[in-house]
Design a protein around this motif. Sequence first.
Motif, PDB file in Angstrom:
ATOM      1  N   SER A 236       3.358  26.149  -0.096  1.00 37.31           N
ATOM      2  CA  SER A 236       1.638  25.965  -0.139  1.00 37.31           C
ATOM      3  C   SER A 236       1.467  24.042  -0.393  1.00 37.31           C
ATOM      4  CB  SER A 236       0.566  26.828  -0.696  1.00 37.31           C
ATOM      5  OG  SER A 236       1.571  26.493  -1.846  1.00 37.31           O
ATOM      6  N   ALA A 237       2.763  23.757  -0.649  1.00 39.12           N
ATOM      7  CA  ALA A 237       2.536  22.488  -1.250  1.00 39.12           C
ATOM      8  C   ALA A 237       3.129  21.903   0.111  1.00 39.12           C
ATOM      9  CB  ALA A 237       3.812  22.424  -2.674  1.00 39.12           C
ATOM     10  N   ALA A 254       5.743  16.468   3.508  1.00 36.88           N
ATOM     11  CA  ALA A 254       6.851  15.747   2.489  1.00 36.88           C
ATOM     12  C   ALA A 254       5.997  17.572   1.034  1.00 36.88           C
ATOM     13  CB  ALA A 254       5.485  14.716   1.947  1.00 36.88           C
ATOM     14  N   PHE A 255       6.148  17.224   0.141  1.00 35.55           N
ATOM     15  CA  PHE A 255       5.622  18.796  -0.247  1.00 35.55           C
ATOM     16  C   PHE A 255       4.558  18.245  -1.528  1.00 35.55           C
ATOM     17  CE2 PHE A 255      10.024  20.069   0.973  1.00 35.55           C
ATOM     18  CZ  PHE A 255      10.009  21.280   1.241  1.00 35.55           C
ATOM     19  N   ASN A 256       4.365  18.681  -2.177  1.00 28.96           N
ATOM     20  CA  ASN A 256       2.948  17.928  -2.992  1.00 28.96           C
ATOM     21  C   ASN A 256       3.295  18.283  -3.965  1.00 28.96           C
ATOM     22  OD1 ASN A 256       0.566  18.122  -5.089  1.00 28.96           O
ATOM     23  ND2 ASN A 256      -0.231  17.484  -3.095  1.00 28.96           N
ATOM     24  N   LYS A 257       3.444  17.489  -5.151  1.00 25.12           N
ATOM     25  CA  LYS A 257       4.083  16.909  -6.731  1.00 25.12           C
ATOM     26  C   LYS A 257       4.217  18.428  -7.315  1.00 25.12           C
ATOM     27  CE  LYS A 257      -0.090  15.517  -8.935  1.00 25.12           C
ATOM     28  NZ  LYS A 257      -0.002  16.563  -9.517  1.00 25.12           N
ATOM     29  N   SER A 258       3.206  19.290  -7.212  1.00 24.66           N
ATOM     30  CA  SER A 258       2.698  20.912  -7.362  1.00 24.66           C
ATOM     31  C   SER A 258       4.124  21.847  -7.280  1.00 24.66           C
ATOM     32  CB  SER A 258       2.268  21.550  -7.278  1.00 24.66           C
ATOM     33  OG  SER A 258       2.090  21.828  -6.040  1.00 24.66           O
ATOM     34  N   PHE A 516      19.206  15.633  -0.032  1.00 29.40           N
ATOM     35  CA  PHE A 516      18.442  16.109  -1.105  1.00 29.40           C
ATOM     36  C   PHE A 516      17.048  14.609  -1.851  1.00 29.40           C
ATOM     37  CE2 PHE A 516      21.106  19.538   0.059  1.00 29.40           C
ATOM     38  CZ  PHE A 516      19.874  20.552  -0.040  1.00 29.40           C
ATOM     39  N   LYS A 517      17.893  14.433  -2.195  1.00 28.83           N
ATOM     40  CA  LYS A 517      17.583  13.262  -2.850  1.00 28.83           C
ATOM     41  C   LYS A 517      16.218  12.292  -2.488  1.00 28.83           C
ATOM     42  CE  LYS A 517      21.885  11.518  -4.986  1.00 28.83           C
ATOM     43  NZ  LYS A 517      22.891  10.838  -6.066  1.00 28.83           N
ATOM     44  N   GLU A 518      16.191  11.956  -1.002  1.00 26.87           N
ATOM     45  CA  GLU A 518      15.118  11.918  -0.235  1.00 26.87           C
ATOM     46  C   GLU A 518      14.115  12.591   0.037  1.00 26.87           C
ATOM     47  OE1 GLU A 518      16.878   8.766   2.609  1.00 26.87           O
ATOM     48  OE2 GLU A 518      17.747   7.745   0.667  1.00 26.87           O
ATOM     49  N   ILE A 519      14.185  13.415  -0.448  1.00 27.34           N
ATOM     50  CA  ILE A 519      12.955  14.265   0.011  1.00 27.34           C
ATOM     51  C   ILE A 519      11.633  14.023   0.023  1.00 27.34           C
ATOM     52  CG2 ILE A 519      11.698  17.284  -0.698  1.00 27.34           C
ATOM     53  CD1 ILE A 519      15.001  18.106  -1.109  1.00 27.34           C
ATOM     54  N   ASN A 520      10.569  13.617   0.602  1.00 27.47           N
ATOM     55  CA  ASN A 520       9.825  13.272   0.438  1.00 27.47           C
ATOM     56  C   ASN A 520       8.487  14.497  -0.858  1.00 27.47           C
ATOM     57  OD1 ASN A 520       9.872  10.762   1.935  1.00 27.47           O
ATOM     58  ND2 ASN A 520       9.202  12.169   3.642  1.00 27.47           N
ATOM     59  N   VAL A 521       7.971  13.603  -1.944  1.00 27.79           N
ATOM     60  CA  VAL A 521       7.046  14.302  -2.657  1.00 27.79           C
ATOM     61  C   VAL A 521       5.571  13.472  -2.750  1.00 27.79           C
ATOM     62  CG1 VAL A 521       6.824  15.010  -4.758  1.00 27.79           C
ATOM     63  CG2 VAL A 521       9.326  14.827  -4.234  1.00 27.79           C
ATOM     64  N   TYR A 522       4.587  14.267  -2.387  1.00 33.41           N
ATOM     65  CA  TYR A 522       3.187  13.959  -2.451  1.00 33.41           C
ATOM     66  C   TYR A 522       2.317  13.331  -3.112  1.00 33.41           C
ATOM     67  CZ  TYR A 522      -1.021  12.566  -0.336  1.00 33.41           C
ATOM     68  OH  TYR A 522      -2.554  12.390  -0.438  1.00 33.41           O
ATOM     69  N   PHE A 523       2.274  12.226  -4.282  1.00 33.73           N
ATOM     70  CA  PHE A 523       1.429  12.546  -5.211  1.00 33.73           C
ATOM     71  C   PHE A 523      -0.335  12.791  -4.654  1.00 33.73           C
ATOM     72  CE2 PHE A 523       5.937  11.763  -6.681  1.00 33.73           C
ATOM     73  CZ  PHE A 523       5.612  12.326  -8.191  1.00 33.73           C
ATOM     74  N   SER A 524      -0.838  13.601  -4.480  1.00 35.51           N
ATOM     75  CA  SER A 524      -2.044  13.266  -4.085  1.00 35.51           C
ATOM     76  C   SER A 524      -3.213  12.311  -4.594  1.00 35.51           C
ATOM     77  CB  SER A 524      -2.462  14.332  -3.550  1.00 35.51           C
ATOM     78  OG  SER A 524      -3.142  15.527  -4.513  1.00 35.51           O
ATOM     79  N   LEU A 526      -2.134  10.051  -7.100  1.00 35.73           N
ATOM     80  CA  LEU A 526      -2.033   8.981  -6.491  1.00 35.73           C
ATOM     81  C   LEU A 526      -2.199   7.957  -5.247  1.00 35.73           C
ATOM     82  CD1 LEU A 526       1.532   9.037  -9.178  1.00 35.73           C
ATOM     83  CD2 LEU A 526      -1.460   8.060  -9.369  1.00 35.73           C
ATOM     84  N   ASN A 527      -2.555   8.991  -3.623  1.00 38.49           N
ATOM     85  CA  ASN A 527      -2.189   8.455  -2.757  1.00 38.49           C
ATOM     86  C   ASN A 527      -0.781   7.631  -2.542  1.00 38.49           C
ATOM     87  OD1 ASN A 527      -3.158   8.696  -0.008  1.00 38.49           O
ATOM     88  ND2 ASN A 527      -3.918   6.479  -0.410  1.00 38.49           N
ATOM     89  N   ASN A 528       0.213   8.511  -3.361  1.00 40.19           N
ATOM     90  CA  ASN A 528       2.272   8.357  -3.192  1.00 40.19           C
ATOM     91  C   ASN A 528       2.877   8.801  -2.764  1.00 40.19           C
ATOM     92  OD1 ASN A 528       4.401   7.477  -4.469  1.00 40.19           O
ATOM     93  ND2 ASN A 528       3.532   5.845  -4.126  1.00 40.19           N
ATOM     94  N   VAL A 529       3.981   8.624  -2.068  1.00 40.46           N
ATOM     95  CA  VAL A 529       4.360   9.434  -1.305  1.00 40.46           C
ATOM     96  C   VAL A 529       6.142   8.808  -2.141  1.00 40.46           C
ATOM     97  CG1 VAL A 529       6.450  10.034   0.174  1.00 40.46           C
ATOM     98  CG2 VAL A 529       2.988  10.107   0.832  1.00 40.46           C
ATOM     99  N   SER A 530       6.842   9.754  -2.193  1.00 35.75           N
ATOM    100  CA  SER A 530       8.233   8.895  -3.161  1.00 35.75           C
ATOM    101  C   SER A 530       9.316   9.877  -3.028  1.00 35.75           C
ATOM    102  CB  SER A 530       7.581   8.242  -4.627  1.00 35.75           C
ATOM    103  OG  SER A 530       6.865   8.094  -4.515  1.00 35.75           O
ATOM    104  N   PHE A 531      10.101   9.423  -3.179  1.00 28.39           N
ATOM    105  CA  PHE A 531      11.656  10.821  -3.094  1.00 28.39           C
ATOM    106  C   PHE A 531      11.952  11.424  -4.337  1.00 28.39           C
ATOM    107  CE2 PHE A 531      13.315   7.080  -0.370  1.00 28.39           C
ATOM    108  CZ  PHE A 531      13.581   7.780   1.116  1.00 28.39           C
ATOM    109  N   LEU A 532      12.434  12.049  -3.753  1.00 32.01           N
ATOM    110  CA  LEU A 532      12.252  12.887  -5.072  1.00 32.01           C
ATOM    111  C   LEU A 532      13.564  12.450  -6.306  1.00 32.01           C
ATOM    112  CD1 LEU A 532      12.317  15.925  -6.386  1.00 32.01           C
ATOM    113  CD2 LEU A 532      13.846  16.294  -5.250  1.00 32.01           C
ATOM    114  N   LYS A 533      13.894  11.824  -5.966  1.00 33.20           N
ATOM    115  CA  LYS A 533      15.082  11.334  -7.093  1.00 33.20           C
ATOM    116  C   LYS A 533      14.526  10.936  -7.469  1.00 33.20           C
ATOM    117  CE  LYS A 533      16.568   7.186  -3.806  1.00 33.20           C
ATOM    118  NZ  LYS A 533      17.524   6.296  -3.095  1.00 33.20           N
ATOM    119  N   ASP A 534      13.286   9.742  -6.665  1.00 35.02           N
ATOM    120  CA  ASP A 534      12.750   8.605  -8.273  1.00 35.02           C
ATOM    121  C   ASP A 534      11.787   9.588  -8.902  1.00 35.02           C
ATOM    122  OD1 ASP A 534      13.749   6.486  -6.840  1.00 35.02           O
ATOM    123  OD2 ASP A 534      12.179   7.084  -5.085  1.00 35.02           O
ATOM    124  N   ALA A 535      10.932  10.875  -8.141  1.00 37.75           N
ATOM    125  CA  ALA A 535      10.218  11.337  -9.090  1.00 37.75           C
ATOM    126  C   ALA A 535      10.347  12.131 -10.686  1.00 37.75           C
ATOM    127  CB  ALA A 535       9.816  12.642  -8.194  1.00 37.75           C
TER     128      ALA A 535
END
Length: 580
Positions: A236-237, A254-258, A516-524, A526-535
């Motif tokens: 759902s994310a 991407a996957f939502n930060k949730s 895997f490290k570069e899976i996209n994570v969306y921080f709604s 912050l209106n920002n998309v970052s890699f999983l490794k950075d989150a």
Amino acid sequence: MSDITKIKDPLYGYIKIEDSDITSILNSAEFHRLSDIVQTSYSSVFPTSTHNRFTHSLGVYYLGTIASSALVKSFASIKIKNFGRDEIEKYKHLFLLACLLHDVGHAPFSHTGEAFYLEDKQNPIWGQLKAEVGDDCFNSDSKGCSVGAPHEIMSALASLKFFPKLFTNSEEKAFFARCIVGLKYGNKSDIEDVKNCFVELLNSKTIDVDRLDYLLRDSFVTGFSSVSIDYKRLLSAVCIAEKNDKSGKNLVLAFNKSALSTLESVILAHDMERKWIQNHPVIQYENYLVKYIISEVVKYYQHKNISIFSFSALTTKGCSQFIDIKKFSEFVKNKTKNKTVLKWLDSDFTPLINDFFESNCINLNTSVRLLTDSDVLATAKNCLPGNDIIKEYFDRSSRKKSFWKSESEYKILFEQDAISPEALKQMEDRFTSIENGLKTADMLPIINADALQYFREQKSKFAYFPGYEEVEQRELNSTIALLELLENFANEQGIPFEFVTISANQFNTGFNKKDFKEINVYFSNLNNVSFLKDAINLFDAEQPRSNFFYLYAKMENRDYQAISNLVKRLIRFAMDNYQR
């Protein structure tokens, strides 16, 4: 609106089917073939893991409905010219068809058997798929890249041939095939970015609905206690998000930060299955036996001019070989001078011959239809009964045992200060070369007296060959020395000189892998998309060596003093034969 079909799944509860296209596929003979294609080879260790490709495909379809609905919902805030709600709903429908049909072309025994699809060099399945799709963009995007496992290519091809009415044009065929084989669009446009999101949702190098179902289902049926995965929270994310990178602004999956915690759980679950189930020596040996059985069954049918690892063998019509009565007549004429027989052969005796065979329940043709695991095993049991390796498959009491029971034991036994990694690798490569040499010679994949004699003969042949190099001579000498080491050990222990070696890849955690490290994570917020490794702080692990091997022999019980003695000899061999 079509009638609703409900199917009870032990993982997901009732799965609702409201699409008439999906119902039609589920009821077809071609799709039901998957109920006799085992999902994994784990049953030798986990007897309850008897699940099949039918239930897995249904599960992938169900997860696809959740993920694609979330994807379409996130699309509402994105504006693309000439690509609105109707267009994305069309691609959602094609995506769900691909989810259900992504394994419809799977070979018997799943991944163990799929490599045999590649043996037809005259008419390769990738060329057949490109011809069936008939799309220039599909062809150009596939140039110069490795696309799709053999079963994925066959599944896309089989789907398009089995169910042609599901597609109205080549562009739809191409999108459908891309989803199954994982071929993303190369041209960068917002529309193709959206299509690529669907492709990645079914076939990616990281987390997709295919991988997610097999992780959940394999854990459930084996009883292997892995981490809990909240698949509803994860899917759902799923969203389409705008991301700025070096190439500009792109739309990405991407996957939502949730879902951050669940993303970690999926990677860890994949690690645990890979390390503790797939690399288990008993499961590796089961795969070895099955692969050998398949190769022998393939040869059996080749003598009858039937290619069982082909598209035709997956169909209801199948592929057949018929006894030609006229050829039979000519054969007999050339073998006899009996005038009565010759006179009889000159008459129309075909009905008489057919009547004889039918009355005695003798089938005049050999056919393979809707090829499954059972077909392979039935042929092995009934048509190849004298083969010792096939007997070993059915009689577990006669199976060989591994000298070390896990990758961890191997590391403790071999990866020590007494031997350098380079010397150990050369010994591992020597075992691999023995495997390959026996395969090239079309010999049994067993280290025994015949194998030793073969390599000795090779040395004798090459000794008089003008182009024979010193390196090749040294390698053959090293191979013979290794085989003699095993022969001496077997004689001392009073066990048969019959060893099997199986190469395996050392475990490498998914947390180390770039994809895997570069899976996209969306921080709604912050209106920002970052890699999983950075989150999040991912687990870090030392990069392992690439491979190791299992060694098997027939022994009543494991004598650990004898095993220690063998390991010492192998280490000494590796050190003595190490060439810098």
